[in-house]
Design an enzyme around this catalytic site. Structure first.
Site, PDB file in Angstrom:
ATOM      1  N   PHE A 187       8.954  -5.242 -17.786  1.00 38.88           N
ATOM      2  CA  PHE A 187       8.451  -6.378 -18.577  1.00 38.88           C
ATOM      3  C   PHE A 187       9.436  -7.556 -18.611  1.00 38.88           C
ATOM      4  CE2 PHE A 187       5.016  -4.065 -21.360  1.00 38.88           C
ATOM      5  CZ  PHE A 187       4.204  -3.959 -20.250  1.00 38.88           C
ATOM      6  N   ARG A 188      10.592  -7.432 -17.928  1.00 42.09           N
ATOM      7  CA  ARG A 188      11.425  -8.589 -17.542  1.00 42.09           C
ATOM      8  C   ARG A 188      12.167  -9.300 -18.660  1.00 42.09           C
ATOM      9  NH1 ARG A 188      11.214  -6.713 -12.554  1.00 42.09           N
ATOM     10  NH2 ARG A 188       9.423  -7.336 -11.313  1.00 42.09           N
ATOM     11  N   ASN A 239      16.018  -2.845 -15.471  1.00 47.01           N
ATOM     12  CA  ASN A 239      16.559  -3.873 -14.558  1.00 47.01           C
ATOM     13  C   ASN A 239      16.224  -5.289 -15.026  1.00 47.01           C
ATOM     14  OD1 ASN A 239      13.870  -3.292 -13.937  1.00 47.01           O
ATOM     15  ND2 ASN A 239      14.082  -3.803 -11.774  1.00 47.01           N
ATOM     16  N   HIS A 269       7.285   7.245  -8.626  1.00 45.58           N
ATOM     17  CA  HIS A 269       6.464   6.680  -7.537  1.00 45.58           C
ATOM     18  C   HIS A 269       6.620   7.374  -6.181  1.00 45.58           C
ATOM     19  CE1 HIS A 269      10.277   4.636  -7.195  1.00 45.58           C
ATOM     20  NE2 HIS A 269       9.983   3.629  -7.985  1.00 45.58           N
ATOM     21  N   ASP A 313       4.209   1.325 -12.522  1.00 46.17           N
ATOM     22  CA  ASP A 313       5.313   0.560 -11.931  1.00 46.17           C
ATOM     23  C   ASP A 313       4.987  -0.938 -11.951  1.00 46.17           C
ATOM     24  OD1 ASP A 313       7.720  -0.075 -10.793  1.00 46.17           O
ATOM     25  OD2 ASP A 313       7.309   0.826  -8.843  1.00 46.17           O
TER      26      ASP A 313
HETATM   27  O1  DOR Z   1       8.915  -2.920  -5.919  1.00 46.65           O
HETATM   28  C1  DOR Z   1       9.624  -2.731  -6.904  1.00 46.65           C
HETATM   29  N1  DOR Z   1       9.831  -3.684  -7.816  1.00 46.65           N
HETATM   30  N2  DOR Z   1      10.224  -1.543  -7.048  1.00 46.65           N
HETATM   31  C2  DOR Z   1      11.179  -1.350  -7.976  1.00 46.65           C
HETATM   32  O2  DOR Z   1      11.732  -0.285  -8.023  1.00 46.65           O
HETATM   33  C3  DOR Z   1      11.575  -2.439  -8.880  1.00 46.65           C
HETATM   34  C4  DOR Z   1      10.481  -3.380  -9.047  1.00 46.65           C
HETATM   35  C5  DOR Z   1      10.898  -4.663  -9.734  1.00 46.65           C
HETATM   36  O3  DOR Z   1      11.562  -4.587 -10.754  1.00 46.65           O
HETATM   37  O4  DOR Z   1      10.538  -5.730  -9.257  1.00 46.65           O
END
Ligand code: DOR
Length: 441
Positions: free
Chosen positions: A65-66, A96, A234, A304
């Site tokens: 969710f950034r 992340n 995944h 994901d």
């Molecule tokens: O494709 C992906 N995008 N795989 C990930 O593991 C991280 C994710 C992202 O945070 O954009």
């Protein structure tokens, strides 16, 4: 004397992981109070569920969710709005972000940001690193912590523990089931030259099936040596399914709607919108992932959800970032697969509610049972809809499924007794709270 509830769901077909039956549900103070024929009961609010199926709330244990740091793509409000519009009642969000969720302070900040601002309930994965391995016992049990997530191959952001000793240092400390992104970083580095500028079809060539299998095998070896429970996120290859079936005592398995619903032929039309880590692969792998689901090797579904803006996705490959939105389309896509006979509705409930509760030790969620949280995903199995970009509430504003017709649609999302979504509209101010876990009560 007639029973009194805050809310009664009347006339629907209740579905648990073990089957279905026509029963009403009575809710008091956010929890399920009674199940059965409640036609004589009085209630503050009665929801007519005639013709609908009432499922336990869908739990999506993998979303990005950034927030903080990347809120031009998404934030906790917009991401959770997308979740409840798609019938999801709880999410586990990934570390992340910027700053990374690798400390108690960063986790507490996310919990504060999410509380009563997110529309669904939530927990946050804490990123495992070389630096914080010793703090894992504390980090995985803090309020709002879903546990530890480790990237063994690099993806969006800078989290990375590529080496076996680094993974071992973390797994020596975990008590919870830690989650892993298993792509072998060494092989990814060696094969970078296989990326063809401007051609995302080379993405699954670069990040090939051996990259995934080799890493999953290394991970299982380390987990066994440390008697640790692991969760393989995944799973994208049939080869990993074949391998993991012999390691279900230590490893649980997540599959995603995109690996089940999309295939590599779509790079021609979707281009970098299809670019994801691990990649969407050919139909043969898709078939073998379905077989893994059918055979019970897959434990749960996760979307994901990984939004990037269209501008970012328009950059020439490999500058285009990997990831696609998915939290809002998980339920419609999977109901369409139910309609097509690819899985039963009870198996869907097992994968999306009972499964996450069992794997991660969630307290009071994951089934329709007296004493449990009154979280429900109410669906119309007959409703035919076309998924459109315009329906997507994620800040990124697009979906790889634009134009796809589906049969089966989420019409209501109820979180701890409150109708948060009804017929496509947000119906209650945001009241999301942290999910509770049995080992941290
Ligand atoms: O494709 C992906 N995008 N795989 C990930 O593991 C991280 C994710 C992202 O945070 O954009």
């Amino acid at each position: 004397m007639a029973l009194t509830f805050d809310l009664v769901l009347r006339g629907g077909v209740l579905v648990n992981h073990d089957g279905a039956g026509a029963r009403d549900v009575g809710v008091r103070a956010g929890r399920i109070e009674a199940i059965g024929d409640l036609s004589d009961a009085s209630a503050g609010e009665v929801v007519d569920c005639a013709g609908l199926h009432v499922l336990p709330g869908v739990i999506d244990s993998q979303v990005h969710f950034r927030e903080p740091g990347l809120t031009h793509k998404e934030d906790l409000e917009t991401g959770s709005r997308a979740a409840v519009l798609g019938g999801v009642t709880a999410v586990f969000e990934m570390p992340n972000t910027n700053p990374l969720t690798t400390s108690a302070e960063a986790l507490a900040d996310k919990v504060r940001r999410g509380h009563h601002r997110m529309h669904c309930d939530f927990a946050f994965w804490v990123g495992g690193t070389h630096e914080n391995a010793r703090d894992v016992p504390e980090l995985e049990r803090l309020p709002g912590s879903a546990g530890i997530k480790v990237f063994m191959g690099s993806s969006t952001g800078s989290l990375l523990v590529e080496d076996d000793p680094g993974v071992a240092a973390i797994l020596a400390q975990t008590r919870r089931r830690a989650a892993f992104h298993a792509e072998d970083e060494y092989r990814l580095e060696e094969r970078k030259h296989l990326r063809v500028k401007g051609d995302p079809r080379s993405h699954p060539v670069w990040r090939d099936e051996i990259t995934a299998l080799q890493c999953t095998q290394r991970l299982v070896r380390v987990a066994r040596a440390h008697r640790a429970k692991i969760h393989v996120l995944h799973v994208s290859t049939g080869d990993e399914m074949d391998f993991l079936k012999d390691h279900k005592d230590v490893a649980s398995v997540e599959v995603t709607p995109h690996h089940l619903s999309l295939d590599a032929s779509l790079y021609a039309t979707l281009g970098a919108k299809l670019q994801m880590n691990p990649p969407v692969r050919d139909l043969e792998h898709q078939k073998r992932i379905w077989r893994g689901l059918d055979q019970g090797i897959a434990d749960i579904l996760g979307s994901d959800h990984a939004p990037h803006t269209l501008e970012e996705k328009a950059k020439p490959y490999p500058e285009s970032p990997s990831g696609m939105p998915g939290v809002q389309t998980l339920v419609p896509l999977m109901l369409d697969h139910v309609h097509a006979g690819r899985l039963t509705l009870a198996r869907f409930v097992d994968l999306s509610s009972a499964g996450p509760a069992r794997l991660f030790g969630i307290a009071g969620k994951g089934r329709i049972a007296v004493g449990y949280d009154a979280d429900f995903t109410i669906v119309d199995l007959k409703r035919v809809e076309t998924i459109r970009d315009s329906w997507i509430a994620s800040r990124c504003g697009w979906t790889p499924y634009d134009g796809r017709r589906v049969t089966g649609w989420p019409v209501g999302t109820i979180v701890r007794g409150a109708r948060v979504m009804w017929d496509g509209e947000i119906a209650t101010p945001a009241r999301g709270e942290a999910v509770r876990f049995q080992d941290a009560l």
